[in-house]
Design an enzyme around this catalytic site. Structure first.
Site, PDB file in Angstrom:
ATOM      1  N   SER A 198       0.914  -1.206  -0.102  1.00  0.00           N
ATOM      2  CA  SER A 198      -0.083   0.052  -0.253  1.00  0.00           C
ATOM      3  C   SER A 198       0.916   1.441   0.018  1.00  0.00           C
ATOM      4  O   SER A 198       1.910   1.167   0.386  1.00  0.00           O
ATOM      5  CB  SER A 198      -1.112  -0.061   1.183  1.00  0.00           C
ATOM      6  OG  SER A 198      -1.717   1.406   1.548  1.00  0.00           O
ATOM      7  N   ASP A 199       0.094   2.334  -0.632  1.00  0.00           N
ATOM      8  CA  ASP A 199       1.164   3.645  -0.263  1.00  0.00           C
ATOM      9  C   ASP A 199       0.523   4.199   0.808  1.00  0.00           C
ATOM     10  O   ASP A 199      -0.365   3.556   1.826  1.00  0.00           O
ATOM     11  CB  ASP A 199       0.611   4.517  -1.437  1.00  0.00           C
ATOM     12  CG  ASP A 199      -0.767   4.898  -1.658  1.00  0.00           C
ATOM     13  OD1 ASP A 199      -1.568   4.701  -0.705  1.00  0.00           O
ATOM     14  OD2 ASP A 199      -1.317   5.572  -2.623  1.00  0.00           O
ATOM     15  N   LYS A 200       1.244   5.236   1.192  1.00  0.00           N
ATOM     16  CA  LYS A 200       0.860   5.866   2.615  1.00  0.00           C
ATOM     17  C   LYS A 200      -0.649   6.293   2.888  1.00  0.00           C
ATOM     18  O   LYS A 200      -1.046   6.399   4.082  1.00  0.00           O
ATOM     19  CB  LYS A 200       1.833   7.089   2.973  1.00  0.00           C
ATOM     20  CG  LYS A 200       1.641   8.241   2.115  1.00  0.00           C
ATOM     21  CD  LYS A 200       2.435   9.550   2.224  1.00  0.00           C
ATOM     22  CE  LYS A 200       2.079  10.449   1.343  1.00  0.00           C
ATOM     23  NZ  LYS A 200       3.232  11.605   1.573  1.00  0.00           N
ATOM     24  N   THR A 213      -4.627   3.753  -0.432  1.00  0.00           N
ATOM     25  CA  THR A 213      -5.448   3.520  -1.587  1.00  0.00           C
ATOM     26  C   THR A 213      -5.592   2.518  -2.386  1.00  0.00           C
ATOM     27  O   THR A 213      -6.593   1.944  -2.985  1.00  0.00           O
ATOM     28  CB  THR A 213      -5.444   5.031  -2.618  1.00  0.00           C
ATOM     29  OG1 THR A 213      -4.070   4.990  -2.804  1.00  0.00           O
ATOM     30  CG2 THR A 213      -5.960   6.318  -1.926  1.00  0.00           C
TER      31      THR A 213
END
Length: 202
Positions: free
Chosen positions: A2-4, A7
């Site tokens: 996942s990104d921070k 999403t």
């Protein structure tokens, strides 16, 4: 992974940038909220106006719907990529219901992996029709005979420049889509796959 913002784990997509002959425009925000601003890296108001024309195509050539889930959260009913295009249209200042009412859909060529694009035919003010097309950028370029300048006028298609832009966006990890249109002097009796050609690349 996942990104921070998380999403990727929510299977959300966000339109991050729009490239036109007038310049590159970045879209603020994340997820499907149709809120945020379009800011030009170069080209200023002309680039933003050109990006709005791309967003308009993305809204009309679209089967998804954005739904307000409350508490500032939005969800998409339909394809995640099409939801991202609706969010982009909101950031560009469009009201989906109003635009769809002004240009009702007359017919369509649904997306198919064989031809790698979707095309919709819309009524426009006065006579004629507006064709909106989105799809794989290489396929879109093959269907185009011209490109739009910063004011939306037709000019010679520079395939090499677009291929460089596609490669640059891909190098940033972005999924790339191509957008095009064509104005028709009259509404055709039938709208078929073979009718999608002679387009203007947006």
């Amino acid at each position: 992974c996942s990104d921070k913002t998380g999403t990727l784990t929510r299977n959300e997509m966000t339109a991050r940038s729009v490239v036109t002959t007038a310049g590159v425009v970045d879209a603020d925000g994340a997820g499907y909220a149709p809120e945020g601003a379009l800011s030009a890296r170069q080209g200023g108001d002309v680039a933003r106006a050109a990006a709005q024309r791309v967003a308009r195509i993305g809204l009309l050539c679209n089967d998804a719907r954005l739904l307000d889930a409350g508490a500032g959260r939005w969800r998409v009913d339909g394809d995640p990529m099409e939801g991202a295009l609706l969010a982009l249209a909101g950031k560009a200042g469009f009201d989906p219901a109003a635009l769809r009412s002004a240009h009702p859909r007359l017919d369509e060529v649904p997306f198919d992996a064989a031809h790698r694009f979707m095309a919709t035919l819309h009524a426009q003010d006065g006579e004629g029709a507006l064709m909106c097309v989105k799809g794989a950028p290489e396929q879109m370029l093959a269907l185009c005979t011209a490109q739009a300048d910063g004011e939306g006028r037709e000019q010679a298609l520079d395939v090499a420049a677009w291929q460089r832009a596609i490669e640059d966006a891909g190098a940033e990890g972005q999924r790339v889509l191509g957008f095009a249109w064509r104005r028709l002097a009259r509404v055709p009796e039938r709208f078929e796959l073979k009718d999608v050609d002679d387009l203007v690349f947006a």
